[in-house]
Design an enzyme around this catalytic site. Structure first.
Site, mmCIF file in Angstrom:
data_model
loop_
_atom_site.group_PDB
_atom_site.id
_atom_site.type_symbol
_atom_site.label_atom_id
_atom_site.label_comp_id
_atom_site.label_asym_id
_atom_site.label_seq_id
_atom_site.Cartn_x
_atom_site.Cartn_y
_atom_site.Cartn_z
ATOM 1 N N CYS A 65 0.837 -1.206 0.000
ATOM 2 C CA CYS A 65 0.000 0.000 0.000
ATOM 3 C C CYS A 65 0.869 1.253 0.000
ATOM 4 O O CYS A 65 0.600 2.215 -0.727
ATOM 5 C CB CYS A 65 -0.940 0.003 1.203
ATOM 6 S SG CYS A 65 -2.085 -1.394 1.225
ATOM 7 N N ASP A 66 1.925 1.243 0.796
ATOM 8 C CA ASP A 66 2.885 2.342 0.849
ATOM 9 C C ASP A 66 3.450 2.598 -0.552
ATOM 10 O O ASP A 66 3.444 3.732 -1.039
ATOM 11 C CB ASP A 66 3.989 1.981 1.841
ATOM 12 C CG ASP A 66 5.087 3.023 1.935
ATOM 13 O OD1 ASP A 66 5.167 3.697 2.978
ATOM 14 O OD2 ASP A 66 5.881 3.151 0.980
#
Length: 172
Positions: A65-66
């Site tokens: 996600c980062d």
């Protein structure tokens, strides 16, 4: 009754049930209500007339996600002002604000669906078993039509950034 869909995605190899409709390319984009990092409401209608790139992630505090938010943030810097770029997760706005500050996210508006699950339910990407949003990307044109959709088949994989950005560039 809320629609449930199976056989669409897995997460760490496990089958996941998605809650909500199967929003497809060509559909009118459903409105939603999420909140920004100051708890102010944000709706799809707020960006009417703009092209919208909306990515959904399970949690910005995880590796994939980062990476996803950072890649869209970098790509967004080259997009014109008539393109709104959102990332929506169920992370609390306070955690999102802390993460965005540490990551230097300036071009993507990171929003939270924690209050009502409005986005997740309207776009059919709320994972029943995990109570998180499925990794997905929606491109909505200035008239409010869905022109691109990717619901990532395995939730721990990254989306097709090139295909999503190509869909945006066709509209610019």
């Amino acid at each position: 009754m809320t629609q449930e869909r199976t056989g669409v995605i897995t997460f760490k190899g496990n089958p996941i049930t998605l809650i909500g409709p199967d929003v497809k390319v060509g559909d009118q984009a459903p409105d939603f209500r999420v909140v920004d990092q100051g708890l102010a409401p944000v709706t799809l209608a707020d960006s009417a007339g703009k092209i919208r790139l909306i990515s959904a992630t399970p949690s910005i505090d995880t590796g994939v996600c980062d990476t996803m938010v950072r890649k869209f943030n970098q790509a967004a810097a080259a997009l014109p002002d008539n393109v709104a770029v959102y990332t929506i997760s169920l992370d609390l706005p306070f955690a999102q604000k802390r993460w965005c500050g540490a990551a230097g996210i300036e071009r993507v508006q990171v929003l939270s669906d924690y209050q009502d699950r409005s986005f997740g339910l309207a776009y059919g990407v709320l994972m029943k078993e995990l109570k998180l949003l499925a990794r997905s990307v929606f491109i909505i044109d200035a008239q409010g039509k869905v022109v691109y959709r990717e619901i990532v088949a395995e939730g721990t994989n990254e989306p097709d950034y090139d295909a999503a950005l190509a869909a945006v560039k066709k509209l610019v």
